[in-house]
Design a protein around this motif. Structure first.
Motif, PDB file in Angstrom:
ATOM      1  N   MET A 121     -23.960  -8.275  12.222  1.00  0.00           N
ATOM      2  CA  MET A 121     -24.021  -9.549  12.925  1.00  0.00           C
ATOM      3  C   MET A 121     -22.636  -9.926  13.449  1.00  0.00           C
ATOM      4  SD  MET A 121     -24.346 -12.351   9.827  1.00  0.00           S
ATOM      5  CE  MET A 121     -24.459 -13.636  11.051  1.00  0.00           C
ATOM      6  N   THR A 122     -22.622 -10.652  14.578  1.00  0.00           N
ATOM      7  CA  THR A 122     -21.376 -11.074  15.219  1.00  0.00           C
ATOM      8  C   THR A 122     -21.216 -12.579  15.069  1.00  0.00           C
ATOM      9  OG1 THR A 122     -21.561  -9.271  16.834  1.00  0.00           O
ATOM     10  CG2 THR A 122     -20.069 -11.080  17.366  1.00  0.00           C
ATOM     11  N   ILE A 123     -20.013 -12.992  14.641  1.00  0.00           N
ATOM     12  CA  ILE A 123     -19.735 -14.414  14.466  1.00  0.00           C
ATOM     13  C   ILE A 123     -18.482 -14.795  15.251  1.00  0.00           C
ATOM     14  CG2 ILE A 123     -20.840 -14.503  12.203  1.00  0.00           C
ATOM     15  CD1 ILE A 123     -18.106 -14.380  10.917  1.00  0.00           C
ATOM     16  N   GLU A 124     -18.290 -16.093  15.445  1.00  0.00           N
ATOM     17  CA  GLU A 124     -17.124 -16.586  16.159  1.00  0.00           C
ATOM     18  C   GLU A 124     -15.868 -16.462  15.297  1.00  0.00           C
ATOM     19  OE1 GLU A 124     -17.130 -17.473  19.264  1.00  0.00           O
ATOM     20  OE2 GLU A 124     -19.300 -17.401  19.555  1.00  0.00           O
ATOM     21  N   PHE A 125     -14.723 -16.486  15.958  1.00  0.00           N
ATOM     22  CA  PHE A 125     -13.436 -16.342  15.280  1.00  0.00           C
ATOM     23  C   PHE A 125     -13.261 -17.391  14.187  1.00  0.00           C
ATOM     24  CE2 PHE A 125      -8.879 -17.017  14.813  1.00  0.00           C
ATOM     25  CZ  PHE A 125      -8.360 -15.730  14.817  1.00  0.00           C
ATOM     26  N   LYS A 126     -13.527 -18.650  14.528  1.00  0.00           N
ATOM     27  CA  LYS A 126     -13.306 -19.731  13.561  1.00  0.00           C
ATOM     28  C   LYS A 126     -14.375 -19.747  12.478  1.00  0.00           C
ATOM     29  CE  LYS A 126     -10.399 -22.920  16.184  1.00  0.00           C
ATOM     30  NZ  LYS A 126     -10.168 -24.327  16.586  1.00  0.00           N
ATOM     31  N   GLU A 127     -15.553 -19.194  12.748  1.00  0.00           N
ATOM     32  CA  GLU A 127     -16.578 -19.087  11.707  1.00  0.00           C
ATOM     33  C   GLU A 127     -16.119 -18.112  10.622  1.00  0.00           C
ATOM     34  OE1 GLU A 127     -20.632 -19.978  14.332  1.00  0.00           O
ATOM     35  OE2 GLU A 127     -19.960 -17.906  14.002  1.00  0.00           O
ATOM     36  N   ALA A 128     -15.399 -17.061  11.052  1.00  0.00           N
ATOM     37  CA  ALA A 128     -14.851 -16.129  10.073  1.00  0.00           C
ATOM     38  C   ALA A 128     -13.731 -16.776   9.265  1.00  0.00           C
ATOM     39  CB  ALA A 128     -14.334 -14.875  10.774  1.00  0.00           C
ATOM     40  N   VAL A 129     -12.971 -17.620   9.915  1.00  0.00           N
ATOM     41  CA  VAL A 129     -11.849 -18.272   9.235  1.00  0.00           C
ATOM     42  C   VAL A 129     -12.339 -19.284   8.203  1.00  0.00           C
ATOM     43  CG1 VAL A 129      -9.883 -19.833   9.547  1.00  0.00           C
ATOM     44  CG2 VAL A 129     -10.242 -17.929  11.139  1.00  0.00           C
ATOM     45  N   PHE A 130     -13.293 -20.125   8.593  1.00  0.00           N
ATOM     46  CA  PHE A 130     -13.703 -21.239   7.738  1.00  0.00           C
ATOM     47  C   PHE A 130     -15.014 -20.993   6.990  1.00  0.00           C
ATOM     48  CE2 PHE A 130     -11.202 -23.224  11.212  1.00  0.00           C
ATOM     49  CZ  PHE A 130     -10.127 -23.626  10.444  1.00  0.00           C
ATOM     50  N   GLY A 131     -15.690 -19.887   7.287  1.00  0.00           N
ATOM     51  CA  GLY A 131     -16.954 -19.605   6.614  1.00  0.00           C
ATOM     52  C   GLY A 131     -18.120 -20.293   7.303  1.00  0.00           C
ATOM     53  N   LYS A 132     -19.322 -19.847   6.937  1.00  0.00           N
ATOM     54  CA  LYS A 132     -20.512 -20.410   7.569  1.00  0.00           C
ATOM     55  C   LYS A 132     -21.752 -20.066   6.742  1.00  0.00           C
ATOM     56  CE  LYS A 132     -23.079 -20.435  11.944  1.00  0.00           C
ATOM     57  NZ  LYS A 132     -23.183 -19.886  13.296  1.00  0.00           N
ATOM     58  N   GLU A 133     -22.710 -20.974   6.726  1.00  0.00           N
ATOM     59  CA  GLU A 133     -24.015 -20.712   6.129  1.00  0.00           C
ATOM     60  C   GLU A 133     -25.046 -20.638   7.244  1.00  0.00           C
ATOM     61  OE1 GLU A 133     -25.345 -22.755   2.670  1.00  0.00           O
ATOM     62  OE2 GLU A 133     -23.315 -23.287   2.037  1.00  0.00           O
ATOM     63  N   LEU A 134     -25.905 -19.631   7.185  1.00  0.00           N
ATOM     64  CA  LEU A 134     -26.911 -19.470   8.228  1.00  0.00           C
ATOM     65  C   LEU A 134     -28.059 -18.627   7.702  1.00  0.00           C
ATOM     66  CD1 LEU A 134     -25.831 -16.755  10.810  1.00  0.00           C
ATOM     67  CD2 LEU A 134     -24.746 -17.037   8.593  1.00  0.00           C
ATOM     68  N   ASP A 135     -29.168 -18.629   8.436  1.00  0.00           N
ATOM     69  CA  ASP A 135     -30.332 -17.811   8.108  1.00  0.00           C
ATOM     70  C   ASP A 135     -30.444 -16.678   9.123  1.00  0.00           C
ATOM     71  OD1 ASP A 135     -31.065 -19.393   5.958  1.00  0.00           O
ATOM     72  OD2 ASP A 135     -32.304 -20.722   7.186  1.00  0.00           O
ATOM     73  N   ILE A 136     -30.795 -15.483   8.646  1.00  0.00           N
ATOM     74  CA  ILE A 136     -31.015 -14.341   9.526  1.00  0.00           C
ATOM     75  C   ILE A 136     -32.405 -13.776   9.265  1.00  0.00           C
ATOM     76  CG2 ILE A 136     -28.571 -13.742   9.713  1.00  0.00           C
ATOM     77  CD1 ILE A 136     -29.023 -11.565   7.635  1.00  0.00           C
ATOM     78  N   GLN A 137     -32.952 -13.122  10.278  1.00  0.00           N
ATOM     79  CA  GLN A 137     -34.278 -12.514  10.171  1.00  0.00           C
ATOM     80  C   GLN A 137     -34.112 -11.008   9.997  1.00  0.00           C
ATOM     81  OE1 GLN A 137     -37.249 -14.272  10.219  1.00  0.00           O
ATOM     82  NE2 GLN A 137     -35.980 -16.126  10.248  1.00  0.00           N
ATOM     83  N   ILE A 138     -34.671 -10.469   8.910  1.00  0.00           N
ATOM     84  CA  ILE A 138     -34.543  -9.051   8.597  1.00  0.00           C
ATOM     85  C   ILE A 138     -35.926  -8.401   8.561  1.00  0.00           C
ATOM     86  CG2 ILE A 138     -33.807  -7.360   6.884  1.00  0.00           C
ATOM     87  CD1 ILE A 138     -31.496  -8.717   8.131  1.00  0.00           C
ATOM     88  N   PRO A 139     -36.178  -7.383   9.390  1.00  0.00           N
ATOM     89  CA  PRO A 139     -37.431  -6.614   9.253  1.00  0.00           C
ATOM     90  C   PRO A 139     -37.279  -5.595   8.122  1.00  0.00           C
ATOM     91  CG  PRO A 139     -36.163  -5.801  11.124  1.00  0.00           C
ATOM     92  CD  PRO A 139     -35.378  -6.941  10.538  1.00  0.00           C
ATOM     93  N   ARG A 140     -38.213  -5.559   7.209  1.00  0.00           N
ATOM     94  CA  ARG A 140     -38.125  -4.630   6.092  1.00  0.00           C
ATOM     95  C   ARG A 140     -39.509  -4.341   5.534  1.00  0.00           C
ATOM     96  NH1 ARG A 140     -35.660  -8.533   1.255  1.00  0.00           N
ATOM     97  NH2 ARG A 140     -37.594  -9.639   0.815  1.00  0.00           N
ATOM     98  N   THR A 141     -39.618  -3.298   4.740  1.00  0.00           N
ATOM     99  CA  THR A 141     -40.875  -3.007   4.066  1.00  0.00           C
ATOM    100  C   THR A 141     -40.871  -3.678   2.701  1.00  0.00           C
ATOM    101  OG1 THR A 141     -40.000  -0.951   3.128  1.00  0.00           O
ATOM    102  CG2 THR A 141     -41.156  -0.801   5.232  1.00  0.00           C
ATOM    103  N   GLU A 142     -42.016  -4.230   2.331  1.00  0.00           N
ATOM    104  CA  GLU A 142     -42.150  -4.895   1.047  1.00  0.00           C
ATOM    105  C   GLU A 142     -43.424  -4.406   0.364  1.00  0.00           C
ATOM    106  OE1 GLU A 142     -42.023  -9.108   1.463  1.00  0.00           O
ATOM    107  OE2 GLU A 142     -40.103  -9.125   2.516  1.00  0.00           O
TER     108      GLU A 142
END
Length: 374
Positions: A121-142
């Motif tokens: 995943m790609t994040i902004e410069f300042k998001e890397a500096v200060f951190g961030k919480e977010l949700d991502i969608q992952i395709p996987r087998t369960e």
């Protein structure tokens, strides 16, 4: 022609451990296998390595070889050869096709851990500096919720394969002039699963797993850098036969910033200064990651001079505090001057005693004499 010492064949000392013997054999088998290496002597070296491992990879045969060498004390007494044991063809098959090796066979009904997943995943410069919480969608087998992973229709269950008796493998025994040969292969009835499903689950169609889109909540820590890898335990592919799920590895890519550059926990930037500011000194505003601060420029500052703003860099990912911000000043030469400005600069040059045209001519005359000896 006498046989080479088995330890010499594998490039080992006589006190080599079982793991070292196995590792040496696998390295040579991969290197000289006829399907991989087309050299004329590859087949001979492959057979030689296999013969050495057939003996050294078996504790009983190794002990006998260490005591008697290539001489077989049982020779002529009707001894047979069983190639199904440790180091035989079954072990070689396992080596190239993912088995356990050493004559051991994986239990097809044993719990198996799910595969790990990787997500970039790609994040902004300042998001890397200060951190961030977010949700991502992952395709996987369960694991299938309908059959709970066994692949059978609810109310039924898989049956043990009658061909392989649940082992997942078939053994074909051949008696030859050289002894008894045991050839192991994947069971053709159950495809190595050890069980047969007569009534398949309608949701997963007997696979025991289904594809799903899973929402994963990520907490990207402050100070993470480009290329960092975050591990989310248990969020990989689902396991089988009751085995645990794999892990999810999130690879971080950080977009470049238009003004700041980062090196570890420090931040770098460039600020332009006019000739007057550099010569007379000034106090200027400098943007940082969080605010603007005042920076005092002393009189006589030269271009490419660095100033340090302590604690204005990136939060340290492992530890306390922050890095620093380094400001590089670049003196900008004016490109458009009016007549009055040019005259003032000439007067400044005269007052400063800088080289005039005549002085430059004198300098070049000295250089000419030094080179030509005039």
């Amino acid at each position: 022609m006498s046989k080479r010492d088995y330890y010499e064949v594998l490039g080992l000392s006589k006190n080599a451990s079982p793991d070292e013997i196995k590792k040496a054999y696998r390295t040579m088998a991969r290197q000289y296998h006829p399907d991989v290496n087309k050299a004329e002597d590859a087949g001979t070296k492959f057979k030689e390595a296999k013969e050495a491992y057939d003996v050294l990879g078996d504790d009983q045969k190794k002990a006998q070889y260490d005591r008697f060498g290539h001489v077989d004390p049982n020779q002529g007494m009707g001894g047979g050869a069983d190639f199904g044991g440790a180091g035989g063809f079954g072990d070689l098959f396992d080596m190239f096709f993912g088995g356990q090796g050493g004559g051991q066979r994986r239990n097809p009904n044993a719990p198996q851990r799910g595969n790990d997943l990787q997500y970039t995943m790609t994040i902004e410069f300042k998001e890397a500096v200060f951190g961030k919480e977010l949700d991502i969608q992952i395709p996987r087998t369960e694991t299938c919720d309908t059959c709970h992973g066994n692949g059978a229709k609810p109310g039924t269950k898989p049956e043990t394969c009658s061909t392989c008796k649940g082992s997942g493998q078939q053994e074909v025994v051949q008696n030859t002039a050289f002894g008894r040969i045991v050839n192991r292969r994947v069971c053709s009835s159950c495809n190595g699963q050890g069980v047969l499903i007569k009534e398949k689950c309608g949701t997963c169609h007997g696979a025991g797993k289904v594809k799903k889109q899973r929402t994963i909540h990520l907490n990207i820590p402050a100070g993470v850098d480009d290329g960092a890898q975050l591990r989310v335990t248990g969020e990989g592919e689902g396991g089988s036969k009751g085995g645990p799920a794999g892990d999810l590895y999130v690879v971080i890519r950080v977009k470049p910033h238009e003004f700041f550059e980062r090196e570890n926990d420090d931040i770098y930037c460039e600020i332009p200064l006019t000739f007057t500011q550099a010569a007379l000194g000034d106090e200027i505003e400098i943007p940082t990651l969080t605010e603007k601060v005042k920076l005092k420029i002393p009189a006589g500052t030269q271009t490419d001079t660095y100033f340090r703003l302590k604690g204005k860099g990136v939060p340290r990912l492992r530890g306390y505090g922050q890095g620093d911000q380094h400001v590089k000043v670049i003196i900008v030469t004016p490109t458009s001057l009016n007549d009055e400005q040019r005259e003032l600069l000439r007067e400044f040059s005269r007052q400063s005693g800088e080289h005039t045209h005549e002085q430059n001519q004198s300098f070049f005359e000295k250089v000419k004499k030094a080179i030509l000896g005039e």
